[in-house]
Design an enzyme around this catalytic site. Structure first.
Site, PDB file in Angstrom:
ATOM      1  N   LYS A  15       0.839  -1.210   0.000  1.00  0.00           N
ATOM      2  CA  LYS A  15       0.000   0.000   0.000  1.00  0.00           C
ATOM      3  C   LYS A  15       0.871   1.256   0.000  1.00  0.00           C
ATOM      4  O   LYS A  15       0.662   2.161  -0.795  1.00  0.00           O
ATOM      5  CB  LYS A  15      -0.922   0.017   1.234  1.00  0.00           C
ATOM      6  N   ARG A  90      -9.244   1.294   8.879  1.00  0.00           N
ATOM      7  CA  ARG A  90      -8.801  -0.082   9.041  1.00  0.00           C
ATOM      8  C   ARG A  90      -9.868  -0.947   9.681  1.00  0.00           C
ATOM      9  O   ARG A  90      -9.682  -2.130   9.857  1.00  0.00           O
ATOM     10  CB  ARG A  90      -7.555  -0.109   9.912  1.00  0.00           C
ATOM     11  N   ARG A 126      11.715  -6.867   4.296  1.00  0.00           N
ATOM     12  CA  ARG A 126      11.823  -5.506   4.812  1.00  0.00           C
ATOM     13  C   ARG A 126      12.479  -5.517   6.201  1.00  0.00           C
ATOM     14  O   ARG A 126      13.221  -4.595   6.546  1.00  0.00           O
ATOM     15  CB  ARG A 126      10.435  -4.852   4.875  1.00  0.00           C
ATOM     16  N   ARG A 132      11.962  -2.691  10.964  1.00  0.00           N
ATOM     17  CA  ARG A 132      10.764  -2.111  11.593  1.00  0.00           C
ATOM     18  C   ARG A 132      10.312  -2.992  12.752  1.00  0.00           C
ATOM     19  O   ARG A 132      10.311  -4.218  12.635  1.00  0.00           O
ATOM     20  CB  ARG A 132       9.650  -2.008  10.531  1.00  0.00           C
ATOM     21  N   ARG A 143      -0.862  -9.242  12.745  1.00  0.00           N
ATOM     22  CA  ARG A 143      -1.364  -8.208  11.813  1.00  0.00           C
ATOM     23  C   ARG A 143      -2.269  -8.849  10.762  1.00  0.00           C
ATOM     24  O   ARG A 143      -3.270  -8.251  10.355  1.00  0.00           O
ATOM     25  CB  ARG A 143      -0.174  -7.487  11.151  1.00  0.00           C
TER      26      ARG A 143
HETATM   27  P1  B4P Z   1       4.550  -1.584   2.053  1.00  0.00           P
HETATM   28  O1  B4P Z   1       4.168  -0.770   0.877  1.00  0.00           O
HETATM   29  O2  B4P Z   1       5.420  -0.934   3.059  1.00  0.00           O
HETATM   30  O3  B4P Z   1       3.329  -2.226   2.839  1.00  0.00           O
HETATM   31  P2  B4P Z   1       2.027  -1.620   3.481  1.00  0.00           P
HETATM   32  O4  B4P Z   1       0.935  -2.414   2.864  1.00  0.00           O
HETATM   33  O5  B4P Z   1       1.968  -0.127   3.351  1.00  0.00           O
HETATM   34  O6  B4P Z   1       2.316  -1.925   5.013  1.00  0.00           O
HETATM   35  P3  B4P Z   1       1.638  -2.106   6.415  1.00  0.00           P
HETATM   36  O7  B4P Z   1       0.178  -2.424   6.304  1.00  0.00           O
HETATM   37  O8  B4P Z   1       2.517  -3.105   7.039  1.00  0.00           O
HETATM   38  O9  B4P Z   1       1.860  -0.817   7.208  1.00  0.00           O
HETATM   39  P4  B4P Z   1       1.084   0.429   7.818  1.00  0.00           P
HETATM   40  O10 B4P Z   1       2.127   1.470   7.814  1.00  0.00           O
HETATM   41  O11 B4P Z   1      -0.194   0.742   7.111  1.00  0.00           O
HETATM   42  O12 B4P Z   1       5.221  -2.903   1.471  1.00  0.00           O
HETATM   43  C1  B4P Z   1       5.761  -3.909   2.284  1.00  0.00           C
HETATM   44  C2  B4P Z   1       7.105  -4.365   1.764  1.00  0.00           C
HETATM   45  O13 B4P Z   1       6.953  -5.008   0.491  1.00  0.00           O
HETATM   46  C3  B4P Z   1       8.110  -3.230   1.530  1.00  0.00           C
HETATM   47  O14 B4P Z   1       9.365  -3.667   1.947  1.00  0.00           O
HETATM   48  C4  B4P Z   1       8.108  -3.028   0.013  1.00  0.00           C
HETATM   49  O15 B4P Z   1       9.352  -2.578  -0.483  1.00  0.00           O
HETATM   50  C5  B4P Z   1       7.783  -4.414  -0.492  1.00  0.00           C
HETATM   51  N1  B4P Z   1       7.009  -4.424  -1.720  1.00  0.00           N
HETATM   52  C6  B4P Z   1       5.983  -3.588  -2.028  1.00  0.00           C
HETATM   53  N2  B4P Z   1       5.478  -3.903  -3.247  1.00  0.00           N
HETATM   54  C7  B4P Z   1       6.207  -4.986  -3.689  1.00  0.00           C
HETATM   55  C8  B4P Z   1       6.151  -5.796  -4.879  1.00  0.00           C
HETATM   56  N3  B4P Z   1       5.257  -5.568  -5.869  1.00  0.00           N
HETATM   57  N4  B4P Z   1       7.026  -6.829  -4.987  1.00  0.00           N
HETATM   58  C9  B4P Z   1       7.923  -7.088  -4.007  1.00  0.00           C
HETATM   59  N5  B4P Z   1       8.032  -6.351  -2.860  1.00  0.00           N
HETATM   60  C10 B4P Z   1       7.179  -5.307  -2.710  1.00  0.00           C
HETATM   61  O16 B4P Z   1       0.677  -0.006   9.331  1.00  0.00           O
HETATM   62  C11 B4P Z   1       1.601  -0.314  10.345  1.00  0.00           C
HETATM   63  C12 B4P Z   1       0.917  -0.360  11.734  1.00  0.00           C
HETATM   64  O17 B4P Z   1       0.431   0.978  12.100  1.00  0.00           O
HETATM   65  C13 B4P Z   1      -0.344  -1.233  11.884  1.00  0.00           C
HETATM   66  O18 B4P Z   1      -0.042  -2.604  12.133  1.00  0.00           O
HETATM   67  C14 B4P Z   1      -1.048  -0.547  13.088  1.00  0.00           C
HETATM   68  O19 B4P Z   1      -0.493  -0.936  14.323  1.00  0.00           O
HETATM   69  C15 B4P Z   1      -0.778   0.922  12.874  1.00  0.00           C
HETATM   70  N6  B4P Z   1      -1.873   1.571  12.109  1.00  0.00           N
HETATM   71  C16 B4P Z   1      -1.754   2.119  10.856  1.00  0.00           C
HETATM   72  N7  B4P Z   1      -2.942   2.618  10.448  1.00  0.00           N
HETATM   73  C17 B4P Z   1      -3.826   2.374  11.465  1.00  0.00           C
HETATM   74  C18 B4P Z   1      -5.213   2.641  11.635  1.00  0.00           C
HETATM   75  N8  B4P Z   1      -5.953   3.248  10.676  1.00  0.00           N
HETATM   76  N9  B4P Z   1      -5.819   2.260  12.811  1.00  0.00           N
HETATM   77  C19 B4P Z   1      -5.107   1.666  13.787  1.00  0.00           C
HETATM   78  N10 B4P Z   1      -3.781   1.377  13.675  1.00  0.00           N
HETATM   79  C20 B4P Z   1      -3.138   1.730  12.529  1.00  0.00           C
END
Ligand code: B4P
Length: 185
Positions: A15, A90, A126, A132, A143
């Protein structure tokens, strides 16, 4: 036309990666609750101190705290002509709060579909690169459980606004699929 887009998908679906590309292509601000929370943790603010252990355990930070930071962010000038929400809402309570706080309804929801094995592999990769706090086996498992229980119901909540996009494959391939889906919507 103002574009108000939500990006949904399991943890590690890409995302954050895709949101950076989409926001620059569509010229809308990228609003990531995960990034805002990590910045608060790094800055040792009151919010950060409350969020730190919750995030490290793979749980969701309280709706009250997250809704408050999103409300404040959406009130800023640059969000008036549209935005891309990444990681918020979420759960259904957050989606209800968003509906109450936003004058114009959310137009489009992009749902990134990625296999569980693939998201685990991406997050473990990652972990090696960035260290992280929530990219460890136990927190990742939690998660994914939280995603199934709390976030998947949003697909029903948003109904016909949801665009299903295959999130497997390279970053560029996924980005192309998203832009095609958005152009057709
Ligand atoms: P990312 O792009 O970093 O993944 P994400 O989906 O954004 O991450 P996530 O859901 O974990 O985090 P968030 O910050 O929202 O990609 C992951 C990895 O894959 C990276 O290393 C990237 O380089 C790699 N990658 C991406 N695309 C790829 C591809 N096509 N091929 C290969 N590799 C690829 O949330 C973190 C925490 O914050 C939650 O657990 C929660 O505790 C809190 N939080 C956030 N929002 C919240 C909310 N609304 N309510 C309550 N808590 C919340």
């Amino acid at each position: 036309m103002a574009r108000r887009i939500l990006l949904l998908g399991p943890p590690g679906a890409g995302k954050g990666t895709q949101a950076t590309l989409i926001s620059s292509a569509l010229h809308v601000p990228h609003i990531s609750t995960g990034e805002m929370l990590r910045a608060a943790v790094a800055a040792r603010t009151d919010l950060g101190k409350q969020a730190e252990s919750v995030m490290a355990a793979g749980e969701l930070v309280s709706d009250e705290l997250v809704v408050a930071i999103v409300d404040e962010r959406l009130a800023q000038e640059d969000a008036r002509c549209g935005y891309l929400l990444d990681g918020f809402p979420r759960n259904v309570a957050q989606a209800d709060a968003l509906n109450d706080s936003v004058v114009n309804a959310i137009g489009t929801v992009v749902l990134l579909n990625v296999d569980a094995e693939e998201v685990i592999a991406r997050m473990m990769h990652r972990a090696e690169e960035e260290g992280r706090a929530d990219d460890n086996e136990e927190a990742i498992r939690r998660r994914l459980e939280v995603y199934s229980a709390d976030t998947i119901p949003l697909v029903t909540f948003y109904g016909s606004a949801v665009l299903d996009v295959d999130g497997m494959g390279s970053v560029d391939a996924v980005f192309s699929r998203i832009m095609i889906a958005l152009a057709r919507s």
